[in-house]
Design a protein around this motif. Structure first.
Motif, PDB file in Angstrom:
ATOM      1  N   GLY A 197      13.633  13.273  21.053  1.00  0.00           N
ATOM      2  CA  GLY A 197      12.562  12.629  20.299  1.00  0.00           C
ATOM      3  C   GLY A 197      13.151  11.809  19.177  1.00  0.00           C
ATOM      4  N   LEU A 198      12.476  10.753  18.784  1.00  0.00           N
ATOM      5  CA  LEU A 198      12.981   9.906  17.706  1.00  0.00           C
ATOM      6  C   LEU A 198      11.921   9.713  16.633  1.00  0.00           C
ATOM      7  CD1 LEU A 198      11.783   6.686  18.079  1.00  0.00           C
ATOM      8  CD2 LEU A 198      13.203   6.881  20.095  1.00  0.00           C
ATOM      9  N   PRO A 199      12.325   9.399  15.405  1.00  0.00           N
ATOM     10  CA  PRO A 199      11.345   9.172  14.332  1.00  0.00           C
ATOM     11  C   PRO A 199      10.382   8.044  14.692  1.00  0.00           C
ATOM     12  CG  PRO A 199      13.552   9.410  13.428  1.00  0.00           C
ATOM     13  CD  PRO A 199      13.715   9.319  14.916  1.00  0.00           C
ATOM     14  N   LYS A 200       9.115   8.235  14.393  1.00  0.00           N
ATOM     15  CA  LYS A 200       8.091   7.266  14.785  1.00  0.00           C
ATOM     16  C   LYS A 200       8.362   5.871  14.230  1.00  0.00           C
ATOM     17  CE  LYS A 200       4.361  10.690  15.021  1.00  0.00           C
ATOM     18  NZ  LYS A 200       3.032  11.098  14.479  1.00  0.00           N
ATOM     19  N   GLU A 201       8.998   5.820  13.063  1.00  0.00           N
ATOM     20  CA  GLU A 201       9.207   4.527  12.410  1.00  0.00           C
ATOM     21  C   GLU A 201      10.447   3.788  12.917  1.00  0.00           C
ATOM     22  OE1 GLU A 201      11.151   7.741   9.904  1.00  0.00           O
ATOM     23  OE2 GLU A 201       9.263   7.475  10.992  1.00  0.00           O
ATOM     24  N   ASN A 202      11.290   4.454  13.696  1.00  0.00           N
ATOM     25  CA  ASN A 202      12.530   3.804  14.142  1.00  0.00           C
ATOM     26  C   ASN A 202      12.276   2.575  15.000  1.00  0.00           C
ATOM     27  OD1 ASN A 202      13.930   6.011  12.942  1.00  0.00           O
ATOM     28  ND2 ASN A 202      15.573   5.710  14.414  1.00  0.00           N
ATOM     29  N   CYS A 203      11.372   2.695  15.946  1.00  0.00           N
ATOM     30  CA  CYS A 203      10.960   1.558  16.773  1.00  0.00           C
ATOM     31  C   CYS A 203       9.453   1.411  16.602  1.00  0.00           C
ATOM     32  CB  CYS A 203      11.328   1.783  18.239  1.00  0.00           C
ATOM     33  SG  CYS A 203      13.094   1.750  18.579  1.00  0.00           S
ATOM     34  N   PRO A 204       9.016   0.682  15.585  1.00  0.00           N
ATOM     35  CA  PRO A 204       7.583   0.589  15.295  1.00  0.00           C
ATOM     36  C   PRO A 204       6.802  -0.075  16.417  1.00  0.00           C
ATOM     37  CG  PRO A 204       8.829  -1.005  13.995  1.00  0.00           C
ATOM     38  CD  PRO A 204       9.834  -0.125  14.665  1.00  0.00           C
ATOM     39  N   ILE A 216      12.502   6.070  25.639  1.00  0.00           N
ATOM     40  CA  ILE A 216      11.527   6.450  24.606  1.00  0.00           C
ATOM     41  C   ILE A 216      11.580   5.482  23.428  1.00  0.00           C
ATOM     42  CG2 ILE A 216      11.501   8.853  25.326  1.00  0.00           C
ATOM     43  CD1 ILE A 216      13.125   9.529  22.801  1.00  0.00           C
ATOM     44  N   GLU A 217      12.708   4.814  23.222  1.00  0.00           N
ATOM     45  CA  GLU A 217      12.746   3.773  22.194  1.00  0.00           C
ATOM     46  C   GLU A 217      11.791   2.641  22.569  1.00  0.00           C
ATOM     47  OE1 GLU A 217      17.201   4.072  20.302  1.00  0.00           O
ATOM     48  OE2 GLU A 217      17.019   3.170  22.284  1.00  0.00           O
ATOM     49  N   ALA A 218      11.815   2.245  23.837  1.00  0.00           N
ATOM     50  CA  ALA A 218      10.900   1.199  24.290  1.00  0.00           C
ATOM     51  C   ALA A 218       9.451   1.663  24.203  1.00  0.00           C
ATOM     52  CB  ALA A 218      11.241   0.801  25.725  1.00  0.00           C
ATOM     53  N   MET A 219       9.177   2.890  24.640  1.00  0.00           N
ATOM     54  CA  MET A 219       7.804   3.399  24.599  1.00  0.00           C
ATOM     55  C   MET A 219       7.291   3.499  23.176  1.00  0.00           C
ATOM     56  SD  MET A 219       7.547   6.214  27.678  1.00  0.00           S
ATOM     57  CE  MET A 219       8.628   7.377  26.894  1.00  0.00           C
ATOM     58  N   SER A 220       8.177   3.831  22.228  1.00  0.00           N
ATOM     59  CA  SER A 220       7.771   3.883  20.824  1.00  0.00           C
ATOM     60  C   SER A 220       7.266   2.526  20.352  1.00  0.00           C
ATOM     61  CB  SER A 220       8.955   4.327  19.958  1.00  0.00           C
ATOM     62  OG  SER A 220       8.631   4.279  18.589  1.00  0.00           O
ATOM     63  N   ALA A 221       7.896   1.456  20.840  1.00  0.00           N
ATOM     64  CA  ALA A 221       7.483   0.095  20.473  1.00  0.00           C
ATOM     65  C   ALA A 221       6.245  -0.361  21.231  1.00  0.00           C
ATOM     66  CB  ALA A 221       8.634  -0.873  20.726  1.00  0.00           C
ATOM     67  N   GLY A 222       5.779   0.445  22.188  1.00  0.00           N
ATOM     68  CA  GLY A 222       4.638   0.052  23.014  1.00  0.00           C
ATOM     69  C   GLY A 222       5.044  -0.729  24.246  1.00  0.00           C
ATOM     70  N   THR A 223       6.334  -0.789  24.513  1.00  0.00           N
ATOM     71  CA  THR A 223       6.852  -1.567  25.640  1.00  0.00           C
ATOM     72  C   THR A 223       6.983  -0.682  26.875  1.00  0.00           C
ATOM     73  OG1 THR A 223       8.060  -3.033  24.141  1.00  0.00           O
ATOM     74  CG2 THR A 223       8.790  -2.966  26.440  1.00  0.00           C
ATOM     75  N   PRO A 224       6.297  -0.998  27.960  1.00  0.00           N
ATOM     76  CA  PRO A 224       6.396  -0.178  29.173  1.00  0.00           C
ATOM     77  C   PRO A 224       7.782  -0.276  29.807  1.00  0.00           C
ATOM     78  CG  PRO A 224       5.078  -2.136  29.578  1.00  0.00           C
ATOM     79  CD  PRO A 224       5.353  -2.116  28.113  1.00  0.00           C
ATOM     80  N   SER A 280       2.919  11.661  22.204  1.00  0.00           N
ATOM     81  CA  SER A 280       2.491  12.945  22.765  1.00  0.00           C
ATOM     82  C   SER A 280       3.653  13.902  23.002  1.00  0.00           C
ATOM     83  CB  SER A 280       1.735  12.724  24.082  1.00  0.00           C
ATOM     84  OG  SER A 280       2.634  12.330  25.119  1.00  0.00           O
ATOM     85  N   GLY A 281       4.874  13.389  23.133  1.00  0.00           N
ATOM     86  CA  GLY A 281       5.952  14.325  23.455  1.00  0.00           C
ATOM     87  C   GLY A 281       7.357  13.916  23.087  1.00  0.00           C
ATOM     88  N   PHE A 282       7.543  12.761  22.447  1.00  0.00           N
ATOM     89  CA  PHE A 282       8.909  12.270  22.267  1.00  0.00           C
ATOM     90  C   PHE A 282       9.218  11.850  20.828  1.00  0.00           C
ATOM     91  CE2 PHE A 282       7.694  11.521  26.704  1.00  0.00           C
ATOM     92  CZ  PHE A 282       8.696  12.253  27.336  1.00  0.00           C
ATOM     93  N   THR A 283       8.568  12.491  19.854  1.00  0.00           N
ATOM     94  CA  THR A 283       8.885  12.216  18.458  1.00  0.00           C
ATOM     95  C   THR A 283       9.930  13.222  17.973  1.00  0.00           C
ATOM     96  OG1 THR A 283       7.178  13.680  17.556  1.00  0.00           O
ATOM     97  CG2 THR A 283       6.536  11.395  18.052  1.00  0.00           C
ATOM     98  N   ALA A 284      10.654  12.854  16.908  1.00  0.00           N
ATOM     99  CA  ALA A 284      11.660  13.755  16.337  1.00  0.00           C
ATOM    100  C   ALA A 284      11.006  15.037  15.831  1.00  0.00           C
ATOM    101  CB  ALA A 284      12.397  13.051  15.206  1.00  0.00           C
ATOM    102  N   GLU A 285       9.813  14.919  15.271  1.00  0.00           N
ATOM    103  CA  GLU A 285       9.114  16.092  14.757  1.00  0.00           C
ATOM    104  C   GLU A 285       8.840  17.104  15.865  1.00  0.00           C
ATOM    105  OE1 GLU A 285       5.132  17.212  12.109  1.00  0.00           O
ATOM    106  OE2 GLU A 285       5.417  15.168  12.886  1.00  0.00           O
ATOM    107  N   LYS A 286       8.340  16.619  17.019  1.00  0.00           N
ATOM    108  CA  LYS A 286       8.062  17.521  18.141  1.00  0.00           C
ATOM    109  C   LYS A 286       9.354  18.103  18.698  1.00  0.00           C
ATOM    110  CE  LYS A 286       3.689  15.370  19.545  1.00  0.00           C
ATOM    111  NZ  LYS A 286       2.852  16.545  19.247  1.00  0.00           N
TER     112      LYS A 286
END
Length: 377
Positions: free
Chosen positions: A158-165, A264-272, A321-327
């Motif tokens: 999981g990565l921090p939500k802000e890393n790839c906004p 997951i970096e791409a998904m964090s940015a909203g990129t499929p 839903s499943g790939f943040t650093a917090e989770k």
């Protein structure tokens, strides 16, 4: 809890450029500190952390020009062994060198396996030292391991939500390829996807010395096309725009990828993500929601057009839903608690067994790395 995080010494934590394992170690460390734990990071001296830093080399060994990192890792392990009484948990990220030295401390140790596990050279250690509690980064990663491996949990990165906004719109409208130029990553497939779909491709990737021939003989001749742009290696800040403005991430791998952080970096940015069905891909990508899982190049070309109508907000929701650093770290803390409560004896049947029929020869057509330190995820 008093927790030691033990990182590879190849790169700083976090790395300046490429270095998936070191990046994940940083995210785990910083989130553990944020959650109130007493954390010591054993890493190179040029690492940056809010935890206590135990510098084991002046800087990352790659920058120092070291080719064999084994001796430096053994010296680090000796230091950790002498300080082991200071910690409740020793969390290793260096694959296997610690197994014999810490065998009597398995009750407070766990190792996250970041690399591929189908390398025959490493099997004597995995078969001999079966007591080390292990964490896999995907269920599929477990398949080659001995049946009596001491699996504690599978914990996806999981990565921090802000890393790839989040980028609500793909302003660039191109396919993105990010990572390394290597046969198992199949940039040639990404190039063909672009040429056959008519959608531009931007390649942000480094070329290791081991892959220079592959670049010279296979990839470099393919990039002289108006739809193809080779950018080279990019840093963390550049990565945000690169992924966020892409129509889709091309992930055309041809090997048993243990996780695939760039997904997951791409998904964090909203990129499929358009990904070939290998390794962890079916565990990470929700087909039709956060990307498209394909089996052939024809399907990949068709997917380029499918992702144009995909909800980027939906992609981001799947990430959250499943790939943040917090989770991720909540799962690691739970694993630590299970470890300490069970006195280290936590053998479980590999959950990956359910995935076995989907995959063929795990050795694939790729060339395994034989470094003793942690391999990039």
């Amino acid at each position: 809890m008093r927790i030691a995080q033990i990182a590879p010494l190849s790169e700083a934590v976090p790395p300046k450029f490429y270095g998936g394992t070191e990046r994940v170690v940083s995210w785990i460390t910083e989130e553990l500190v944020r959650q109130g734990h007493d954390v010591t990071l054993f890493a190179s001296g040029d690492s940056e952390t809010s935890a206590k830093l135990a510098a084991c080399t002046p800087e990352g060994l790659r920058l120092l020009g070291y080719r064999d990192h084994t001796a430096s890792h053994l010296a680090m392990l000796h230091q950790i062994r002498r300080r082991a009484h200071e910690f409740d948990v020793l969390h290793f990220h260096i694959d296997l060198l610690q197994y014999p030295m810490f065998e009597d401390l398995n009750h407070k140790c766990l190792t996250t396996m970041h690399g591929r596990l189908d390398v025959p050279d490493f099997m004597p250690v995995y078969r001999t030292f079966t007591g080390m509690p292990l964490v896999s980064i995907s269920d599929h990663q477990r398949l080659p391991m001995p049946k009596n491996a001491n699996w504690l949990s599978t914990i996806h990165h999981g990565l921090p939500k802000e890393n790839c906004p989040f980028y609500p719109e793909a302003k660039g409208g191109y396919l993105a390829f990010l990572g390394r130029i290597s046969p198992e990553k199949r940039p040639d497939r990404a190039i063909e996807m672009a040429k056959r779909s008519g959608v531009p491709l931007k390649i942000a990737a480094k070329v290791d010395k081991a892959d220079q021939d592959y670049w010279d003989e296979v990839i470099e001749p393919m990039i002289h096309h108006p739809l193809i742009e080779y950018i080279g290696e990019i840093n963390e800040e550049q990565k945000k725009d690169f992924l966020g403005n892409a129509l889709a991430l091309a992930f055309p791998i041809d090997w048993p990828e243990p996780f695939g952080l760039v997904m997951i970096e791409a998904m964090s940015a909203g990129t499929p993500v358009i990904a070939f069905r290998n390794g962890s891909v079916p565990e990470v990508i929700a087909d039709g929601v956060s990307g498209v899982v394909v089996d052939t190049l024809d399907e990949a070309v068709e997917a380029v057009h499918r992702v144009k109508t995909m909800s980027r907000a939906g992609v981001r929701r799947h990430f959250e839903s499943g790939f943040t650093a917090e989770k991720m770290v909540h799962k690691y803390v739970s694993a630590y608690e299970t470890l300490l409560a069970s006195d280290g004896n936590v053998i479980q049947l590999p959950a990956a067994a359910a995935f076995a029929p989907q995959y063929g020869d795990l050795n694939g057509s790729s060339r395994p790395s034989l470094t003793a330190a942690a391999m990039p995820a």
